[in-house]
Design a protein around this motif. Structure first.
Motif, PDB file in Angstrom:
ATOM      1  N   GLN A   1     125.377 -14.883 -11.243  1.00 58.21           N
ATOM      2  CA  GLN A   1     125.110 -15.678 -12.446  1.00 58.21           C
ATOM      3  C   GLN A   1     124.603 -14.779 -13.574  1.00 58.21           C
ATOM      4  N   ASN A   2     125.053 -15.094 -14.795  1.00 51.37           N
ATOM      5  CA  ASN A   2     124.679 -14.395 -16.028  1.00 51.37           C
ATOM      6  C   ASN A   2     125.301 -13.010 -16.164  1.00 51.37           C
TER       7      ASN A   2
ATOM      8  N   THR B   1     128.559 -18.601 -15.080  1.00 48.63           N
ATOM      9  CA  THR B   1     127.549 -19.655 -15.029  1.00 48.63           C
ATOM     10  C   THR B   1     127.257 -20.020 -13.580  1.00 48.63           C
TER      11      THR B   1
ATOM     12  N   ASN C   1     120.705  -9.381 -23.874  1.00 51.93           N
ATOM     13  CA  ASN C   1     120.878 -10.731 -23.350  1.00 51.93           C
ATOM     14  C   ASN C   1     122.364 -11.030 -23.134  1.00 51.93           C
TER      15      ASN C   1
ATOM     16  N   TYR D   1     124.057 -13.727 -23.268  1.00 51.91           N
ATOM     17  CA  TYR D   1     124.639 -14.668 -24.215  1.00 51.91           C
ATOM     18  C   TYR D   1     124.888 -14.005 -25.569  1.00 51.91           C
TER      19      TYR D   1
ATOM     20  N   VAL E   1     121.325 -16.228 -29.404  1.00 51.38           N
ATOM     21  CA  VAL E   1     121.285 -16.533 -27.961  1.00 51.38           C
ATOM     22  C   VAL E   1     121.067 -18.024 -27.736  1.00 51.38           C
ATOM     23  N   GLN E   2     120.108 -18.610 -28.438  1.00 52.60           N
ATOM     24  CA  GLN E   2     119.792 -20.032 -28.237  1.00 52.60           C
ATOM     25  C   GLN E   2     120.990 -20.919 -28.572  1.00 52.60           C
TER      26      GLN E   2
ATOM     27  N   VAL F   1     123.622 -20.486 -25.813  1.00 50.38           N
ATOM     28  CA  VAL F   1     123.217 -21.206 -24.596  1.00 50.38           C
ATOM     29  C   VAL F   1     123.595 -22.674 -24.727  1.00 50.38           C
ATOM     30  N   GLN F   2     123.342 -23.265 -25.894  1.00 51.46           N
ATOM     31  CA  GLN F   2     123.741 -24.654 -26.143  1.00 51.46           C
ATOM     32  C   GLN F   2     125.256 -24.803 -26.073  1.00 51.46           C
TER      33      GLN F   2
ATOM     34  N   LEU G   1     127.509 -22.947 -24.452  1.00 50.70           N
ATOM     35  CA  LEU G   1     128.010 -22.871 -23.075  1.00 50.70           C
ATOM     36  C   LEU G   1     127.542 -24.056 -22.243  1.00 50.70           C
ATOM     37  N   GLY G   2     126.344 -24.558 -22.526  1.00 50.76           N
ATOM     38  CA  GLY G   2     125.816 -25.703 -21.783  1.00 50.76           C
ATOM     39  C   GLY G   2     126.693 -26.923 -21.931  1.00 50.76           C
TER      40      GLY G   2
ATOM     41  N   GLU H   1     129.684 -26.590 -19.611  1.00 46.26           N
ATOM     42  CA  GLU H   1     129.257 -26.819 -18.233  1.00 46.26           C
ATOM     43  C   GLU H   1     129.118 -28.318 -17.963  1.00 46.26           C
TER      44      GLU H   1
END
Length: 428
Positions: free
Chosen positions: A318-319, A341, A362, A364, A413-414, A417-418, A420-421, A424
């Protein structure tokens, strides 16, 4: 072997190919027994875009190409302009027109929003103008549904996945497509919001790192001392790259941007095939399982370990990042990269990728960078081969990564993350 028992009523005498028959059957089965109507019966006009020669200029009429379709929307940052000469009134698109890509990554569907009015489209895009323009969003939602995707898949032909205007005109859609698509509206809006996150990342990044087209222009000719020529690099583009604005930018520090070789920030895992029970079932990922537009893993393959290609070597964590190291799209806008992921951890992957373990960056932020021209052009410059391109490990490790202020990188990054979230959550 995959097979279907298809009743005679679902066979079309004019097209008995396996692809058409199976996808058409899947489309009908996904809908159930409902009434259908030809798409041409609910449209005023179905046509393709302009065939005027594309001589791109800085200021002119905006033309949308297939490559401008990103994540279900039109990505305005990549749209180019051509002269107005020889364009006709019918070439211009209107709000609520439907656009369908007709070649390559065909079957992508979007609706023309007011900000795109008076743009034009290339001949590789089909335009549908509905009798009831207000229904455009619902029809888009249907085409993005399971049944709609099967229907579009059924009419693709040849190696280019071409979709013809006539096939679109004859395409059968549900009479009640409005009701079928109702539960998709929220999903469409959510996709727009999420893709906007990525555009916000680009906007933030370009405050510090400019990505003007002029940076990537190479001179037609350079003079090189014989002592500087490498025997393993006799391709002219390798040497003209050193005279580009891009090379000068990534080898200087400015605007609080520091450029660091990739190899100093990550570990590039070695492609060593693990020892495993020959009869163990393995989930694995190939280049074809990634979406280059969205930079996500969309699916995986499955087989017994003993039946795997010898190229399936990496075990993913992961990551970590996987990014193409070879292929015709390496270093282009269709270059594939994705983050591993939770859903895909412990699966295996082909050595057609580099498997990257981020150490001092990071993942992301790194994923975002591998979608940017300023990184992709470096990859392209490091590649050997004209059609099937490959970048070797040494060249890859020398790709220079822009490090921004910690707070700026964190904002990117934040948002990623949203971004890619979302994929998912909807398993896209």
């Amino acid at each position: 072997m995959k097979y279907f028992f298809v009743q005679k009523m679902y066979l079309d005498p004019s097209n008995i190919s396996y692809s058409y028959t199976t996808n058409y059957y899947k489309s009908i089965k996904a809908l159930g027994n409902i009434d259908m109507v030809k798409l041409s019966d609910i449209a005023v006009e179905i046509t393709d875009g302009t065939r005027v020669k594309r001589n791109y200029i800085d200021h002119g009429v905006k033309i949308i190409n297939v490559g401008d379709f990103k994540g279900g929307t039109i990505y305005s940052e990549t749209i180019k302009s051509i002269p107005k000469d020889r364009l006709k009134d019918k070439d211009y698109i209107r709000s609520n027109d439907l656009l369908i890509t007709a070649v390559g990554k065909s079957g992508q569907v979007t609706r023309v929003t007011p900000n795109l009015e008076d743009y034009i489209i290339s001949s590789d895009i089909i335009r549908i103008r509905l009798k009831q323009p207000s229904e455009a969003e619902r029809l888009v939602a249907y085409f993005r549904s399971e049944s709609g995707q099967y229907a579009l898949e059924a009419i693709k032909t040849g190696q280019l996945n071409r979709i013809s205007i006539n096939d679109i005109k004859e395409l059968q859609i549900p009479v009640n497509y409005r009701e079928i698509s109702l539960n998709k509206d929220g999903l469409i809006e959510r996709k727009k919001e999420v893709y906007k996150l990525y555009e916000e990342c680009v906007e933030l990044f370009e405050k510090y790192v400019a990505q003007e087209e002029s940076l990537f222009n190479s001179p037609q000719m350079v003079y090189i001392k014989a002592s500087k020529i490498k025997t393993d690099r006799l391709d002219p583009k390798y040497y003209t790259y050193f005279e580009t604005g891009l090379y000068k930018v990534i080898n200087s520090s400015y605007n609080n941007v520091t450029w660091i070789p990739l190899g100093k920030l990550v570990e590039i895992k070695k492609a060593i095939r693990p020892t495993m029970d020959e009869n163990q079932e393995v989930n694995y990922i190939n280049i074809s399982n990634l979406d280059s537009d969205l930079s996500v893993i969309t699916s995986n393959e499955k087989a017994l370990y003993k039946d795997l290609s010898s190229r399936i070597r990496y075990v993913l964590n992961q990551n970590e990042i996987i990014t193409a190291k070879s292929g015709s799209s390496t270093g282009t806008e269709n270059h594939v990269t994705a983050i591993v992921t939770n859903r895909y951890k412990n699966m295996m992957a082909s050595d057609a990728f580099y498997n990257i373990k981020p150490i001092q960056v990071n993942p992301y932020y790194l994923l975002f960078l591998f979608k940017q021209p300023i990184i992709l052009k470096q990859i392209e410059a490091g590649c050997t081969g004209s059609y099937f391109k490959t970048i070797n490990r040494n060249e890859f490790e020398e790709i220079r990564i822009p490090r921004l202020d910690d707070f700026i990188e964190l904002q990117i990054v934040q948002k990623m993350v949203q971004y890619l979230g979302y994929f998912e959550e909807y398993k896209m």
